[in-house]
Design a protein around this motif. Structure first.
Motif, short mmCIF file in Angstrom:
data_model
loop_
_atom_site.label_atom_id
_atom_site.label_comp_id
_atom_site.label_asym_id
_atom_site.label_seq_id
_atom_site.Cartn_x
_atom_site.Cartn_y
_atom_site.Cartn_z
N TYR A 45 43.74 29.13 1.55
CA TYR A 45 44.74 29.77 0.69
C TYR A 45 44.06 30.09 -0.64
O TYR A 45 43.39 29.25 -1.23
CB TYR A 45 45.93 28.84 0.45
CG TYR A 45 46.92 29.42 -0.53
CD1 TYR A 45 47.75 30.46 -0.16
CD2 TYR A 45 47.00 28.93 -1.83
CE1 TYR A 45 48.64 31.01 -1.06
CE2 TYR A 45 47.90 29.47 -2.73
CZ TYR A 45 48.72 30.51 -2.34
OH TYR A 45 49.60 31.05 -3.23
N SER A 47 44.82 32.62 -4.33
CA SER A 47 45.70 33.56 -5.02
C SER A 47 45.37 33.61 -6.50
O SER A 47 45.08 32.58 -7.11
CB SER A 47 47.17 33.14 -4.85
OG SER A 47 48.02 34.04 -5.53
N VAL A 49 47.00 34.09 -10.19
CA VAL A 49 48.28 33.63 -10.72
C VAL A 49 48.49 34.29 -12.08
O VAL A 49 47.60 34.28 -12.93
CB VAL A 49 48.30 32.09 -10.89
CG1 VAL A 49 49.63 31.63 -11.48
CG2 VAL A 49 48.02 31.39 -9.56
N GLU A 78 55.84 30.81 -7.76
CA GLU A 78 55.71 31.40 -6.43
C GLU A 78 54.59 30.79 -5.60
O GLU A 78 54.65 30.82 -4.38
CB GLU A 78 55.51 32.91 -6.55
CG GLU A 78 56.68 33.64 -7.20
CD GLU A 78 56.37 35.09 -7.49
OE1 GLU A 78 55.86 35.79 -6.59
OE2 GLU A 78 56.64 35.53 -8.63
N VAL A 79 53.56 30.26 -6.25
CA VAL A 79 52.45 29.67 -5.49
C VAL A 79 52.55 28.16 -5.39
O VAL A 79 51.87 27.54 -4.57
CB VAL A 79 51.08 30.06 -6.09
CG1 VAL A 79 50.87 31.55 -6.07
CG2 VAL A 79 50.87 29.50 -7.46
N LYS A 82 53.37 26.48 -1.93
CA LYS A 82 52.22 26.55 -1.02
C LYS A 82 51.22 25.43 -1.37
O LYS A 82 50.71 24.73 -0.49
CB LYS A 82 51.56 27.93 -1.14
CG LYS A 82 50.53 28.19 -0.10
CD LYS A 82 51.15 28.49 1.24
CE LYS A 82 50.15 29.14 2.16
NZ LYS A 82 50.60 29.22 3.51
#
Length: 188
Positions: A45, A47, A49, A78-79, A82
């Motif tokens: 994973y 991402s 941010v 939002e992350v 996860k």
């Protein structure tokens, strides 16, 4: 269960600076799962941010992450779920764990949730056991013949995963258990 048969997740963050209490925030996160000494590439994973603050120019030069890059990136809310999924199901691995975990802790509190309880191992502490002093990630990468860290979350998490596997194989089970810590957030 043999500790080496557990799921480990190597995590790295990049931030707007080094002072989360002073307002610096996460701008990139990567989590690299490791199971039975193998990197699970399909489950990685990563991402960018959006920290809702500007990235200082000096930091932009270090990470090569610009304000334009994070403009449409997800915000930490939002992350975070996860991240928590990985944290719940594994032993986390960091290089300089307190740095990353402090940013995670502050992020959780800002979005109004309890900081995650994290079982973790720090590769800096592993290097102390193996080499008699805490080594940098760059030193460890060179020692084991891997690429140098780039100050990008995914690259650095992959390097950390590789050196973690090498060091894990050089330690005894009791030594690894001694290095296992539990983070329950901090009071600020």
């Amino acid at each position: 269960m043999n500790l080496r048969d557990r799921l480990f997740c190597v995590m790295d963050t990049e931030t707007t600076g080094t002072d989360p209490l002073g307002g610096d925030r996460i701008i990139e996160i990567a989590i690299v799962p490791v199971y039975k000494q193998k990197i699970l590439y399909r489950s990685i994973y990563s991402s960018l941010v959006n920290p809702k603050i500007k990235i200082p120019a000096v930091v932009e030069r270090v990470h090569k992450i610009s304000n334009q890059d994070i403009e449409n990136a997800p915000v930490i809310d939002e992350v975070f779920e996860k991240m928590r999924t990985f944290m719940r199901k594994s032993i986390m691995v960091f290089h300089r764990a307190e740095f990353d975990l402090t940013f995670v802790d502050i992020s959780a509190k800002e979005i109004g949730i309890f900081p995650p309880t994290v079982n973790y191992i720090d590769t800096r502490e592993m290097s102390m056991v193996l080499f008699g002093e805490k080594k940098t990630l760059g030193w460890l990468a060179q020692k084991f013949g891997y690429e140098k860290p780039t100050h990008r979350a995914l690259d650095d998490a992959l390097v950390t995963a590789k050196v973690f596997i090498k060091m894990l194989n050089q330690l005894t089970e009791p030594q690894v258990l001694e290095l296992l810590h539990n983070w329950r957030g901090q009071e600020w």
